[in-house]
Design a protein around this motif. Structure first.
Motif, PDB file in Angstrom:
ATOM      1  N   THR A   3     -41.670  36.286 -74.692  1.00 48.96           N
ATOM      2  CA  THR A   3     -41.527  37.174 -73.539  1.00 48.96           C
ATOM      3  C   THR A   3     -42.847  37.290 -72.785  1.00 48.96           C
ATOM      4  N   ASN A   4     -42.738  37.689 -71.552  1.00 53.54           N
ATOM      5  CA  ASN A   4     -43.900  37.773 -70.672  1.00 53.54           C
ATOM      6  C   ASN A   4     -44.629  39.103 -70.857  1.00 53.54           C
ATOM      7  N   ASP A   5     -44.762  39.529 -72.106  1.00 48.41           N
ATOM      8  CA  ASP A   5     -45.395  40.807 -72.424  1.00 48.41           C
ATOM      9  C   ASP A   5     -46.533  40.551 -73.404  1.00 48.41           C
ATOM     10  N   ASN A   6     -47.780  40.716 -72.921  1.00 45.47           N
ATOM     11  CA  ASN A   6     -48.957  40.475 -73.754  1.00 45.47           C
ATOM     12  C   ASN A   6     -48.904  39.102 -74.409  1.00 45.47           C
ATOM     13  N   LEU A   7     -48.650  38.083 -73.571  1.00 45.14           N
ATOM     14  CA  LEU A   7     -48.553  36.721 -74.077  1.00 45.14           C
ATOM     15  C   LEU A   7     -49.871  36.259 -74.691  1.00 45.14           C
ATOM     16  N   LYS A   8     -49.763  35.577 -75.828  1.00 45.02           N
ATOM     17  CA  LYS A   8     -50.928  34.947 -76.445  1.00 45.02           C
ATOM     18  C   LYS A   8     -50.748  33.445 -76.292  1.00 45.02           C
ATOM     19  N   LEU A   9     -51.168  32.940 -75.142  1.00 40.02           N
ATOM     20  CA  LEU A   9     -50.958  31.526 -74.875  1.00 40.02           C
ATOM     21  C   LEU A   9     -52.112  30.936 -74.092  1.00 40.02           C
ATOM     22  N   LEU A  10     -52.220  29.628 -74.167  1.00 39.24           N
ATOM     23  CA  LEU A  10     -53.149  28.854 -73.362  1.00 39.24           C
ATOM     24  C   LEU A  10     -52.320  27.888 -72.522  1.00 39.24           C
TER      25      LEU A  10
END
Length: 381
Positions: A152-159
């Protein structure tokens, strides 16, 4: 060993991609957004996603026998405006999966394994404006031992990776986030390693352990590497360990006293747990810090806090995810990890790649301590 040249290439591509994004961002100010076209693209993407997928999961707490491959598991669907569907390419294998499967950590089976992955975005909800179908990403999330994962687009942990990211680059970034960020946060947060510190590192040839050795060495600390055989100790030495201890043949406490002139170590990073707790505690110097972050041999047996007072020892049981839940710290540590890779200051060893359906073998290799470096799963396309 994944070549550092491959890692460098991704950053040169990223810089180019980043400039292109800025260009089109400016251009978009003068062009009316084509919402209809975007909707049609999303609908087409959704049609290409199969209804069923391959996943690896467990249906109840237990041994390796509970690891199951399901080739007809429902594929996740967009259910909210903020959902994102990722088609996974690679997923890193981590010891935490064993803790969930065996009941050491709470879980609610049936549960798909996996904590990290890389892949391609294939569908997004209507309110997701930072990703689009076709984007390549590396990310942290549960349930990544699957062909498709919903985040989900909530506090995403992504690069976000460049469009030109290769299969080899997806392998790297789908495998390094959890262990790399764990090592980085642990040498700064529960104990800040300083120049001249003597630091004991268990499982020093493993994923996190090997990265810890490198990071300790970089700041001028003296890493004392512990591993079960000479082959693993050779890997630790190549990563910068100053002292080596063979846990099968050496008396670890005696070796620590010898290497530190009787003082003990300023800190110990212990991922083993029950079997090594007393040795780690006895190896610490006065006012030393015990960083416990794993239970490979089982959880530490309950003990009286008064046991710490003889040397004023501090004990920490940190979780990297707690640090990284702070968006500012996520940006800081993920940026630092990328910089260390880009400048060749951090070497990352993917020792073996398994097919997703062979996760059980990977789990057995990891949990029996037969492996070294990072184990990774290739997801069928």
């Amino acid at each position: 060993m994944i070549s550092s040249q491959a890692i460098k290439l991704i950053f040169s591509n990223f810089n180019k991609s980043h400039n292109e994004v800025n260009f089109y961002s400016q251009l978009s100010k003068f062009i009316k957004p084509q919402q209809r076209a975007f909707t049609q693209l999303s609908s087409l993407s959704a049609k290409l996603i199969p209804n069923k997928q391959q996943v690896v999961l467990f249906n109840k707490i237990g041994s390796f026998d509970e690891i199951k491959v399901d080739n007809n598991y429902p594929t996740p669907q967009i259910e909210s405006d903020y959902d994102i569907i990722v088609k996974n390419h690679y997923a890193g294998v981590n010891y935490i999966e064993a803790y969930f499967r065996t009941g050491e950590y709470p879980s609610n089976p049936p549960m798909i394994f996996g904590r990290e992955a890389s892949g391609e975005v294939v569908e997004v909800g209507s309110q997701v404006d930072n990703l689009k179908p076709g984007d390549k990403i590396a990310y942290l999330s549960p349930s990544t031992f699957a062909q498709y994962t919903k985040i989900t687009n909530d506090n995403l942990k992504l690069l976000k990776l460049p469009p030109s990211a290769t299969d080899q680059e997806l392998q790297i970034f789908g495998s390094i986030l959890l262990q790399g960020l764990t090592a980085l946060t642990f040498v700064k947060e529960p104990y800040k390693v300083e120049k001249g510190d003597d630091v004991l590192v268990w499982a020093a040839a493993g994923g996190v352990g090997n990265l810890l050795v490198q990071l300790i060495n970089q700041v001028g600390g003296n890493a004392i590497a512990v591993a079960s055989n000479d082959t693993k100790l050779k890997l630790a030495a190549e990563s910068g360990a100053k002292y080596l201890i063979n846990s099968t043949t050496d008396n670890i406490e005696e070796k620590v006293r010898q290497f530190t002139n009787g003082k003990g170590v300023e800190a110990v990073y212990d991922s083993i747990g029950k079997d090594t707790f007393d040795i780690s505690l006895n190896s610490l110097a006065t006012a030393g810090t015990f960083v416990s972050f794993g239970n490979a041999s089982g959880p530490v047996t309950p003990f009286s806090l008064s046991k710490l007072s003889t040397k004023n020892i501090k004990v920490s049981r940190p979780s990297s995810m707690v640090y990284l839940n702070n968006p500012q710290k996520w940006n800081y540590y993920s940026g630092l990890l990328l910089d260390l890779l880009n400048t060749d200051k951090l070497k990352f060893n993917i020792s073996k790649v398994y097919e997703l359906q062979n996760y059980r073998q990977a789990a057995e290799d990891l949990e029996s301590r037969r492996s070294h470096g990072k184990l990774t799963l290739k997801i069928p396309q």
